[in-house]
Design an enzyme around this catalytic site. Structure first.
Site, PDB file in Angstrom:
ATOM      1  N   PHE A  64       0.807  -1.205   0.000  1.00  9.12           N
ATOM      2  CA  PHE A  64       0.000   0.000   0.000  1.00  9.12           C
ATOM      3  C   PHE A  64       0.845   1.262   0.000  1.00  9.12           C
ATOM      4  O   PHE A  64       0.327   2.352  -0.125  1.00  9.12           O
ATOM      5  CB  PHE A  64      -0.972   0.018   1.179  1.00  9.12           C
ATOM      6  CG  PHE A  64      -0.317  -0.121   2.516  1.00  9.12           C
ATOM      7  CD1 PHE A  64       0.063   0.973   3.233  1.00  9.12           C
ATOM      8  CD2 PHE A  64      -0.107  -1.391   3.057  1.00  9.12           C
ATOM      9  CE1 PHE A  64       0.653   0.829   4.474  1.00  9.12           C
ATOM     10  CE2 PHE A  64       0.475  -1.528   4.298  1.00  9.12           C
ATOM     11  CZ  PHE A  64       0.867  -0.429   5.005  1.00  9.12           C
ATOM     12  N   ILE A  72       5.575   4.501   8.872  1.00 16.36           N
ATOM     13  CA  ILE A  72       4.772   4.001   9.985  1.00 16.36           C
ATOM     14  C   ILE A  72       3.615   3.166   9.447  1.00 16.36           C
ATOM     15  O   ILE A  72       2.687   3.684   8.837  1.00 16.36           O
ATOM     16  CB  ILE A  72       4.247   5.161  10.850  1.00 16.36           C
ATOM     17  CG1 ILE A  72       5.409   6.072  11.258  1.00 16.36           C
ATOM     18  CG2 ILE A  72       3.506   4.627  12.069  1.00 16.36           C
ATOM     19  CD1 ILE A  72       6.556   5.373  11.956  1.00 16.36           C
ATOM     20  N   GLU A  73       3.673   1.854   9.683  1.00 23.69           N
ATOM     21  CA  GLU A  73       2.704   0.922   9.113  1.00 23.69           C
ATOM     22  C   GLU A  73       1.860   0.192  10.159  1.00 23.69           C
ATOM     23  O   GLU A  73       1.033  -0.638   9.812  1.00 23.69           O
ATOM     24  CB  GLU A  73       3.435  -0.143   8.271  1.00 23.69           C
ATOM     25  CG  GLU A  73       4.392   0.423   7.251  1.00 23.69           C
ATOM     26  CD  GLU A  73       3.688   1.055   6.075  1.00 23.69           C
ATOM     27  OE1 GLU A  73       2.448   1.198   6.121  1.00 23.69           O
ATOM     28  OE2 GLU A  73       4.362   1.405   5.101  1.00 23.69           O
ATOM     29  N   GLN A  74       2.061   0.458  11.444  1.00 21.36           N
ATOM     30  CA  GLN A  74       1.331  -0.283  12.469  1.00 21.36           C
ATOM     31  C   GLN A  74       1.077   0.584  13.685  1.00 21.36           C
ATOM     32  O   GLN A  74       1.669   1.654  13.845  1.00 21.36           O
ATOM     33  CB  GLN A  74       2.122  -1.529  12.881  1.00 21.36           C
ATOM     34  CG  GLN A  74       3.497  -1.242  13.454  1.00 21.36           C
ATOM     35  CD  GLN A  74       4.191  -2.486  13.963  1.00 21.36           C
ATOM     36  OE1 GLN A  74       4.052  -2.846  15.117  1.00 21.36           O
ATOM     37  NE2 GLN A  74       4.936  -3.135  13.104  1.00 21.36           N
TER      38      GLN A  74
END
Length: 274
Positions: free
Chosen positions: A11, A154-156
């Site tokens: 994404f 930042i993915e989480q």
């Protein structure tokens, strides 16, 4: 293929990246590349000696926040537990001598990172400043080389307090690098580009791309594949002519160095990006 420690960041692939630099940058495009998540991608010296990249994002610092001792993860490149990643200090300086900006990327798809308060964000910013930017520390994980900025990947976790961390880093170094959600085709990508360039106060914007069409899918050969890959000819004919007309155009970002080695994407698009 994605490495065992980092899943494919699909994404992110068509994200819009903005970079705010303290130093003056000539108005011509450059390629930013992520490096650090596959030992087969080679070292930083070889990467920078290709002459294709203007920015290198070292990925990732993936443990930090909530009072944790920050920990860098460069997959098989080095062992941070034994200070093994300090071997890259001279290589970072080598890149910088070639006028390549070298950043540290925070986050990734795995790891243990989150911020619990503004005070926590401030503590993390102090760590970054003292251990990776221009501050002083005896425990610098990448040695005494001074990085040019911080990339937010930042993915989480929670979305809280990242703005505070960015603001504290801006106060310290005035150098930031962000990413934002993907677009599904070239039309929506260009629409988002127009909105961001007009509404966000930043000096330069980058178009984020993947360097390899993984995984293959039914839309292969069209303007955007399911993985977010834009074929070079589509990028050159449909995307770059539009984004390069903006005074805020900075170039493109590629995920990642290992994938780029497989397909030579950066080589193909370089003359059109600059």
């Amino acid at each position: 293929m994605a490495t065992k420690t980092q899943a494919t960041p699909l994404f992110l692939l068509l994200s819009l990246l903005l970079i705010l630099l303290k130093t003056t940058v000539a108005h011509r495009g450059g390629i930013a590349i992520y490096w650090g998540q596959n030992v087969s991608e080679g070292n930083l010296t070889a990467l920078c000696d290709t002459g294709r990249f203007a920015y290198v994002n070292i990925a990732f610092l993936d443990v930090f926040g909530n009072g944790q001792t920050p920990l860098i993860n460069l997959d098989g490149h080095c062992n941070p537990a034994t200070n093994g990643c300090t071997i890259f200090s001279e290589q970072i300086r080598h890149c910088q001598k070639k006028h390549i900006k070298v950043m540290l990327s925070l986050g990734g798809l795995v790891g243990n990172y989150f911020l619990t308060s503004k005070a926590d964000a401030k503590n993390v910013s102090r760590y970054l400043w003292n251990n990776l930017l221009s501050g002083k520390s005896s425990n610098r994980p990448l040695g005494d080389a001074v990085l040019d900025g911080i990339d937010f990947y930042i993915e989480q976790g929670s979305s809280l307090y990242w703005d505070d961390l960015a603001r504290y880093l801006h106060h310290f170094s005035r150098k930031k690098f962000y990413n934002n959600p993907c677009q599904s085709n070239t039309t929506s990508l260009l629409n988002s580009w127009a909105i961001w360039v007009k509404s966000v106060k930043a000096r330069l914007f980058f178009v984020g791309l993947v360097a390899l069409p993984l995984p293959p899918g039914p839309n292969a050969g069209t303007d955007v594949t399911p993985s977010g890959f834009i074929p070079a000819n589509v990028l050159e004919s449909q995307v770059l002519p539009v984004v390069k007309s903006s005074k805020k155009y900075g170039g493109v970002m590629l995920w990642n160095a290992f994938w780029d080695v497989q397909d030579g994407y950066s080589t193909t698009i370089l003359s059109s990006v600059v």
